[in-house]
Design a protein around this motif. Structure first.
Motif, PDB file in Angstrom:
ATOM      1  N   GLY A  13       0.774  -1.244   0.000  1.00 44.13           N
ATOM      2  CA  GLY A  13       0.000   0.000   0.000  1.00 44.13           C
ATOM      3  C   GLY A  13       0.796   1.279   0.000  1.00 44.13           C
ATOM      4  O   GLY A  13       0.333   2.311   0.472  1.00 44.13           O
ATOM      5  N   VAL A  14       2.029   1.227  -0.521  1.00 45.32           N
ATOM      6  CA  VAL A  14       2.856   2.442  -0.514  1.00 45.32           C
ATOM      7  C   VAL A  14       2.912   3.125  -1.886  1.00 45.32           C
ATOM      8  O   VAL A  14       3.636   4.090  -2.075  1.00 45.32           O
ATOM      9  N   GLY A  15       2.149   2.579  -2.848  1.00 41.51           N
ATOM     10  CA  GLY A  15       2.107   3.243  -4.151  1.00 41.51           C
ATOM     11  C   GLY A  15       3.109   2.715  -5.158  1.00 41.51           C
ATOM     12  O   GLY A  15       3.541   3.457  -6.040  1.00 41.51           O
ATOM     13  N   LYS A  16       3.488   1.429  -5.030  1.00 36.33           N
ATOM     14  CA  LYS A  16       4.441   0.855  -6.002  1.00 36.33           C
ATOM     15  C   LYS A  16       3.861   0.858  -7.418  1.00 36.33           C
ATOM     16  O   LYS A  16       4.522   1.280  -8.366  1.00 36.33           O
ATOM     17  N   THR A  17       2.623   0.366  -7.541  1.00 37.85           N
ATOM     18  CA  THR A  17       2.017   0.269  -8.876  1.00 37.85           C
ATOM     19  C   THR A  17       1.757   1.657  -9.450  1.00 37.85           C
ATOM     20  O   THR A  17       2.029   1.912 -10.631  1.00 37.85           O
ATOM     21  N   THR A  18       1.253   2.563  -8.627  1.00 35.00           N
ATOM     22  CA  THR A  18       1.032   3.952  -9.076  1.00 35.00           C
ATOM     23  C   THR A  18       2.337   4.558  -9.573  1.00 35.00           C
ATOM     24  O   THR A  18       2.378   5.222 -10.609  1.00 35.00           O
ATOM     25  N   VAL A 127      13.418  -0.372 -18.612  1.00 36.27           N
ATOM     26  CA  VAL A 127      12.475  -1.442 -18.266  1.00 36.27           C
ATOM     27  C   VAL A 127      12.110  -1.237 -16.795  1.00 36.27           C
ATOM     28  O   VAL A 127      12.992  -1.158 -15.935  1.00 36.27           O
ATOM     29  N   LEU A 128      10.814  -1.102 -16.514  1.00 41.03           N
ATOM     30  CA  LEU A 128      10.341  -0.910 -15.136  1.00 41.03           C
ATOM     31  C   LEU A 128       9.565  -2.150 -14.703  1.00 41.03           C
ATOM     32  O   LEU A 128       8.663  -2.598 -15.420  1.00 41.03           O
ATOM     33  N   ILE A 129       9.928  -2.694 -13.546  1.00 38.43           N
ATOM     34  CA  ILE A 129       9.306  -3.922 -13.056  1.00 38.43           C
ATOM     35  C   ILE A 129       8.518  -3.616 -11.790  1.00 38.43           C
ATOM     36  O   ILE A 129       9.088  -3.162 -10.791  1.00 38.43           O
ATOM     37  N   ASP A 130       7.217  -3.854 -11.841  1.00 36.45           N
ATOM     38  CA  ASP A 130       6.359  -3.634 -10.669  1.00 36.45           C
ATOM     39  C   ASP A 130       6.371  -4.902  -9.820  1.00 36.45           C
ATOM     40  O   ASP A 130       5.830  -5.928 -10.219  1.00 36.45           O
ATOM     41  N   CYS A 131       7.012  -4.839  -8.663  1.00 42.84           N
ATOM     42  CA  CYS A 131       7.176  -6.027  -7.815  1.00 42.84           C
ATOM     43  C   CYS A 131       6.022  -6.183  -6.831  1.00 42.84           C
ATOM     44  O   CYS A 131       5.472  -5.194  -6.343  1.00 42.84           O
ATOM     45  N   PRO A 132       5.675  -7.449  -6.499  1.00 40.31           N
ATOM     46  CA  PRO A 132       4.685  -7.660  -5.428  1.00 40.31           C
ATOM     47  C   PRO A 132       5.284  -7.284  -4.077  1.00 40.31           C
ATOM     48  O   PRO A 132       6.515  -7.214  -3.947  1.00 40.31           O
ATOM     49  N   PRO A 133       4.439  -7.052  -3.047  1.00 40.98           N
ATOM     50  CA  PRO A 133       4.969  -6.599  -1.763  1.00 40.98           C
ATOM     51  C   PRO A 133       5.742  -7.659  -0.994  1.00 40.98           C
ATOM     52  O   PRO A 133       6.504  -7.347  -0.094  1.00 40.98           O
ATOM     53  N   SER A 134       5.557  -8.940  -1.340  1.00 46.21           N
ATOM     54  CA  SER A 134       6.255  -9.994  -0.593  1.00 46.21           C
ATOM     55  C   SER A 134       7.603 -10.291  -1.250  1.00 46.21           C
ATOM     56  O   SER A 134       7.811 -10.012  -2.426  1.00 46.21           O
ATOM     57  N   LEU A 135       8.513 -10.874  -0.467  1.00 41.46           N
ATOM     58  CA  LEU A 135       9.780 -11.329  -1.052  1.00 41.46           C
ATOM     59  C   LEU A 135       9.572 -12.765  -1.509  1.00 41.46           C
ATOM     60  O   LEU A 135       9.728 -13.710  -0.752  1.00 41.46           O
ATOM     61  N   SER A 136       9.192 -12.933  -2.766  1.00 41.21           N
ATOM     62  CA  SER A 136       8.841 -14.244  -3.306  1.00 41.21           C
ATOM     63  C   SER A 136       9.799 -14.589  -4.440  1.00 41.21           C
ATOM     64  O   SER A 136      10.692 -13.813  -4.772  1.00 41.21           O
ATOM     65  N   MET A 137       9.589 -15.744  -5.043  1.00 43.87           N
ATOM     66  CA  MET A 137      10.389 -16.135  -6.210  1.00 43.87           C
ATOM     67  C   MET A 137      10.197 -15.124  -7.349  1.00 43.87           C
ATOM     68  O   MET A 137      11.115 -14.851  -8.117  1.00 43.87           O
ATOM     69  N   LEU A 138       9.003 -14.545  -7.434  1.00 42.80           N
ATOM     70  CA  LEU A 138       8.744 -13.538  -8.468  1.00 42.80           C
ATOM     71  C   LEU A 138       9.581 -12.283  -8.218  1.00 42.80           C
ATOM     72  O   LEU A 138      10.253 -11.776  -9.125  1.00 42.80           O
ATOM     73  N   THR A 139       9.556 -11.787  -6.984  1.00 46.46           N
ATOM     74  CA  THR A 139      10.343 -10.598  -6.641  1.00 46.46           C
ATOM     75  C   THR A 139      11.826 -10.869  -6.867  1.00 46.46           C
ATOM     76  O   THR A 139      12.568 -10.011  -7.360  1.00 46.46           O
ATOM     77  N   LEU A 140      12.261 -12.079  -6.513  1.00 48.40           N
ATOM     78  CA  LEU A 140      13.665 -12.462  -6.684  1.00 48.40           C
ATOM     79  C   LEU A 140      14.060 -12.415  -8.167  1.00 48.40           C
ATOM     80  O   LEU A 140      15.152 -11.967  -8.513  1.00 48.40           O
ATOM     81  N   VAL A 151      12.643   2.872  -4.683  1.00 48.91           N
ATOM     82  CA  VAL A 151      11.831   2.563  -3.505  1.00 48.91           C
ATOM     83  C   VAL A 151      10.840   3.691  -3.238  1.00 48.91           C
ATOM     84  O   VAL A 151      11.214   4.754  -2.740  1.00 48.91           O
ATOM     85  N   PRO A 152       9.551   3.481  -3.590  1.00 56.73           N
ATOM     86  CA  PRO A 152       8.555   4.486  -3.216  1.00 56.73           C
ATOM     87  C   PRO A 152       8.209   4.317  -1.740  1.00 56.73           C
ATOM     88  O   PRO A 152       8.024   3.185  -1.280  1.00 56.73           O
ATOM     89  N   MET A 153       8.161   5.408  -1.006  1.00 56.94           N
ATOM     90  CA  MET A 153       7.812   5.270   0.409  1.00 56.94           C
ATOM     91  C   MET A 153       7.111   6.500   0.950  1.00 56.94           C
ATOM     92  O   MET A 153       7.341   7.621   0.504  1.00 56.94           O
ATOM     93  N   GLN A 154       6.213   6.224   1.887  1.00 55.92           N
ATOM     94  CA  GLN A 154       5.535   7.317   2.576  1.00 55.92           C
ATOM     95  C   GLN A 154       6.407   7.785   3.734  1.00 55.92           C
ATOM     96  O   GLN A 154       7.143   6.992   4.319  1.00 55.92           O
ATOM     97  N   CYS A 155       6.319   9.040   4.050  1.00 50.99           N
ATOM     98  CA  CYS A 155       7.129   9.583   5.138  1.00 50.99           C
ATOM     99  C   CYS A 155       6.416   9.365   6.470  1.00 50.99           C
ATOM    100  O   CYS A 155       5.872  10.298   7.082  1.00 50.99           O
ATOM    101  N   GLU A 156       6.378   8.109   6.885  1.00 53.60           N
ATOM    102  CA  GLU A 156       5.742   7.727   8.154  1.00 53.60           C
ATOM    103  C   GLU A 156       6.671   6.782   8.902  1.00 53.60           C
ATOM    104  O   GLU A 156       7.556   6.155   8.305  1.00 53.60           O
ATOM    105  N   TYR A 157       6.419   6.637  10.199  1.00 53.93           N
ATOM    106  CA  TYR A 157       7.342   5.872  11.041  1.00 53.93           C
ATOM    107  C   TYR A 157       7.507   4.428  10.568  1.00 53.93           C
ATOM    108  O   TYR A 157       8.618   3.930  10.414  1.00 53.93           O
ATOM    109  N   PHE A 158       6.392   3.727  10.322  1.00 53.21           N
ATOM    110  CA  PHE A 158       6.491   2.315   9.947  1.00 53.21           C
ATOM    111  C   PHE A 158       7.205   2.125   8.612  1.00 53.21           C
ATOM    112  O   PHE A 158       7.789   1.085   8.348  1.00 53.21           O
ATOM    113  N   ALA A 159       7.138   3.141   7.764  1.00 52.09           N
ATOM    114  CA  ALA A 159       7.806   3.052   6.462  1.00 52.09           C
ATOM    115  C   ALA A 159       9.317   2.911   6.636  1.00 52.09           C
ATOM    116  O   ALA A 159       9.986   2.214   5.875  1.00 52.09           O
ATOM    117  N   LEU A 160       9.853   3.548   7.674  1.00 49.19           N
ATOM    118  CA  LEU A 160      11.294   3.457   7.932  1.00 49.19           C
ATOM    119  C   LEU A 160      11.679   2.033   8.328  1.00 49.19           C
ATOM    120  O   LEU A 160      12.738   1.533   7.942  1.00 49.19           O
TER     121      LEU A 160
END
Length: 261
Positions: A13-18, A127-140, A151-160
């Motif tokens: 939910g951090v906006g990777k696909t967007t 080439v831009l690759i939209d990765c799923p949020p999990s560390l899976s064989m696909l992400t690998l 790395v898209p990220m929101q400026c919030e505590y948990f994001a760090l």
């Protein structure tokens, strides 16, 4: 040779696909040849690029299982062509979740995407690759084929906290599978300067990561959020919106940064 980048963050939910579809459209707008690879079985980047994932005859699944090449499986979107921001799309749908299981026993399983991309690399600038949020064989597969990670990220505590996990993952892949892999930059997304905490986290990021933090900041923007329901990136949906303009300036910053690398 194309520069290959994963858009990744293990937090959902951090906006990777967007980020992926709007950066692809932005790069196309500034004259770059772009291939967008949807590595997520949900197929959101495919749908968000104006392609109906249910109608696809060939997808990334076929490429990973080597029953089709990227040249055969890639498609274009009429909506993007009309919007003047056309890029090629290697789409995904639920079939891709099955690839996870089917790749377990095959050889070169984490290099399938890299080998497929090598055959079309000279046809693209990015080439831009939209990765799923999990560390899976696909992400690998994505991380093994990429030159770098955005790395898209929101400026919030948990994001760090999530960022720490991702940095460790990238270090491991760099050490064991892909010595080219590095963090290209951190992109601050859904940013609201009125929130004190966001400004503080933004300052912390700049202090810690320095020039790895992109100058471009993507604001929290209603038009960007509405765009997927129309099946186009925000850059095409409402080019005059603040969100779209910030993605185009981010695309230009990417081009400039790559020329210096």
């Amino acid at each position: 040779m194309a520069k290959i980048f994963c858009v990744a963050n293990q937090k959902g939910g951090v906006g990777k696909t967007t980020t992926t579809v709007n950066l692809a459209a932005g790069l196309a707008k500034v004259g770059q040849r772009v291939l967008m690879v949807d590595l997520d079985p949900q197929g959101n980047a495919t749908m968000g690029s104006g392609v109906d994932k249910r109608q696809l005859k060939l997808t990334l699944y076929d490429v990973l299982l080597e029953s089709a090449t990227i040249a055969e499986a890639r498609v274009k979107s009429d909506k993007l062509i009309e919007g003047g921001c056309s890029y090629d799309i290697l789409g995904a749908n639920r079939e891709l979740a099955g690839a996870e299981v089917e790749l377990v026993d095959v050889e070169r399983r984490e290099r399938r995407l890299k080998e497929a991309l090598a055959k079309v690399s000279d046809e693209y600038d990015f080439v831009l690759i939209d990765c799923p949020p999990s560390l899976s064989m696909l992400t690998l597969n994505g991380l093994c084929s990429a030159h770098g990670v955005i790395v898209p990220m929101q400026c919030e505590y948990f994001a760090l906290e999530g960022l720490t996990d991702l940095v460790n993952t990238i270090k491991q892949v760099h050490a064991n599978l892909n010595p080219d892999l590095q963090i290209i930059g951190l992109l601050r997304v859904m940013f609201d300067p009125r929130i004190t905490l966001q400004a503080q986290v933004s300052d912390q990021l700049k202090a810690h990561f320095g020039d790895k933090v992109f100058d471009a900041v993507i604001p929290r923007n209603v038009r960007l959020a509405e765009a997927p329901s129309y099946g186009v990136p925000g850059v095409v949906f409402d080019p005059a919106s603040k969100g779209a303009q910030s993605f185009v300036s981010f695309a230009q910053e990417m081009v400039d940064r790559i020329q210096k690398m």
